[in-house]
Design an enzyme around this catalytic site. Structure first.
Site, PDB file in Angstrom:
ATOM      1  N   ARG A 109      22.342  40.512  29.153  1.00 30.71           N
ATOM      2  CA  ARG A 109      23.156  41.726  29.277  1.00 30.71           C
ATOM      3  C   ARG A 109      23.739  42.161  27.930  1.00 30.71           C
ATOM      4  NH1 ARG A 109      20.424  41.036  32.540  1.00 30.71           N
ATOM      5  NH2 ARG A 109      20.702  40.776  34.771  1.00 30.71           N
ATOM      6  N   SER A 121      28.401  45.444  39.059  1.00 29.56           N
ATOM      7  CA  SER A 121      29.083  44.172  38.793  1.00 29.56           C
ATOM      8  C   SER A 121      30.097  44.390  37.672  1.00 29.56           C
ATOM      9  CB  SER A 121      28.070  43.097  38.392  1.00 29.56           C
ATOM     10  OG  SER A 121      27.181  42.835  39.450  1.00 29.56           O
ATOM     11  N   GLU A 139      31.729  43.845  32.300  1.00 27.92           N
ATOM     12  CA  GLU A 139      30.384  44.311  31.973  1.00 27.92           C
ATOM     13  C   GLU A 139      30.353  45.789  31.577  1.00 27.92           C
ATOM     14  OE1 GLU A 139      26.168  44.438  34.321  1.00 27.92           O
ATOM     15  OE2 GLU A 139      27.138  42.499  34.057  1.00 27.92           O
TER      16      GLU A 139
END
Length: 378
Positions: A166, A250, A370
């Site tokens: 990520r 998320s 995130e």
């Protein structure tokens, strides 16, 4: 390019927070996008680009700068140097899930496991999007981008983007600045031609999500449908009528920790190795071989652990809300912080800080957000 009357970011983001910025510009073509960015940088404005608005958490005060909306689209089919494969060059503003649908429709494999992920194609390499063990770095060849420092356009290989879990050199992590301040203009992927017959699914996480028990080939359309159903059941596909989907997906990243730290967590906490456990090969020059082969030592690898599990086992359940708050955890997924109707950025940030503190107190680990945070502090 067209300067427009600034729109409230709450109307353009799935988390539904944020006031109207000082300036907003729409770029419909790559040429307009390049010209807009050069003009913005030339003025010295604070700025950010906005695609689908699914990974942005904006503060309550107006952003004092320019927001550039990337509205480019288009897919160009190109030959691949590898037999049985095809390349797609896709404009940055193209909807990601629409690209996956195109690939599946044309029998091109490699991104079907990422069906239903919101946002635009240009944002995908920035955080190396992935789902169920499939990531864009597996098929990404290169990107065309424009650097803020030079205002020059260049083609950059996937190997030079620093892709990790990520992350990339382009990502604005919370509390830091990107290693390379640039905007992606287009993305080129290399996909396998498998046709209507589909292919054998190999990844463990994807196989588990699909409920596969044998190695028979499965159609790409079937994989896409099942993945979208799974994401919808978790509230991960935006639905205006469902507050459980009014979030940024998320909100916290699954944590990457050392094997030693992972052993301090309860054994039932789900975990996955970050890198494959490959057999090592020991090479000993013939002139120095004395008949003894040293015992190989396995190098420790990092481990990905489930943030959702950590949250729920710190005492915070799905549907949790702080008193008098309009922000809450999704009733379907513990990782999704949602706007239950009119929540301010301050309310969502308060909930995020509470979750971080509970997980840290219980497990000694600080979860990291995130989404990209603009004028918000955790």
């Amino acid at each position: 390019m067209a300067a427009i009357d600034p729109i409230r970011l709450a109307e353009l983001t799935t988390l539904q927070t944020g006031a109207a910025p000082e300036r907003m510009v729409d770029a419909e073509t790559t040429e307009e996008l390049i010209a807009t960015l050069r003009e913005t940088w030339g003025r010295g404005d604070d700025w950010f680009v906005l695609g689908g608005g699914s990974n942005l958490f904006a503060g309550d005060l107006p952003f004092d700068g320019t927001v550039v909306r990337i509205r480019t689209s288009g897919i160009e089919r190109l030959p691949s140097p590898h037999p049985g494969r095809v390349r797609l060059r896709v404009q940055a503003g193209h909807d990601w899930d629409a690209l996956v649908a195109y690939a599946v429709e044309h029998g091109l494999a490699g991104i079907e496991g990422m069906s239903g992920i919101p946002g635009t194609v240009g944002a995908a390499p920035v955080q190396n999007v992935g789902a169920y063990g499939q990531e864009i770095q597996e098929t990404l060849v290169e990107v065309d981008l424009i650097d803020e420092d030079t205002a020059e356009v260049s083609t950059v290989s996937a190997a030079d983007l620093g892709l990790g879990f990520r992350t990339s050199v382009l990502k604005h992590h919370y509390g830091s600045v990107p290693q390379r301040r640039a905007v992606i203009l287009s993305v080129t992927l290399d996909l396998a031609e498998v046709g209507e017959g589909g292919r054998v699914v190999r990844g463990e996480q994807l196989r588990r999500a699909l409920g596969l028990v044998d190695d028979a080939p499965v159609p790409l359309a079937w994989v896409r449908e099942r993945i979208r159903e799974t994401r919808a059941a978790k509230g991960m596909i935006f639905d205006p009528a469902d507050p459980d989907t009014h979030g940024a997906g998320s909100f916290f990243q699954n944590a990457i920790v050392s094997e030693a730290f992972a052993r301090t967590l309860p054994p039932e906490c789900p975990r996955w190795p970050v890198a494959p456990d490959l057999d090592t090969v020991t090479v000993i020059p013939l002139e120095s071989y004395d008949g003894y082969i040293p015992v190989s030592r396995r190098k420790s690898s990092d481990v990905k652990v489930s943030a959702a599990w950590l949250i729920e086992h710190s005492g915070i359940r799905k549907g949790f809300k702080l008193p008098r708050s309009r922000a809450g955890i999704s009733t379907k997924h513990a990782l999704a912080l949602t706007n239950r109707g009119g929540a301010t950025a301050g309310e969502i940030a308060e909930l995020a800080r509470f979750i971080q503190s509970r997980v840290h107190a219980e497990f000694g680990l600080l979860l990291q957000p995130e989404p990209v945070l603009v004028d918000v502090e955790l």
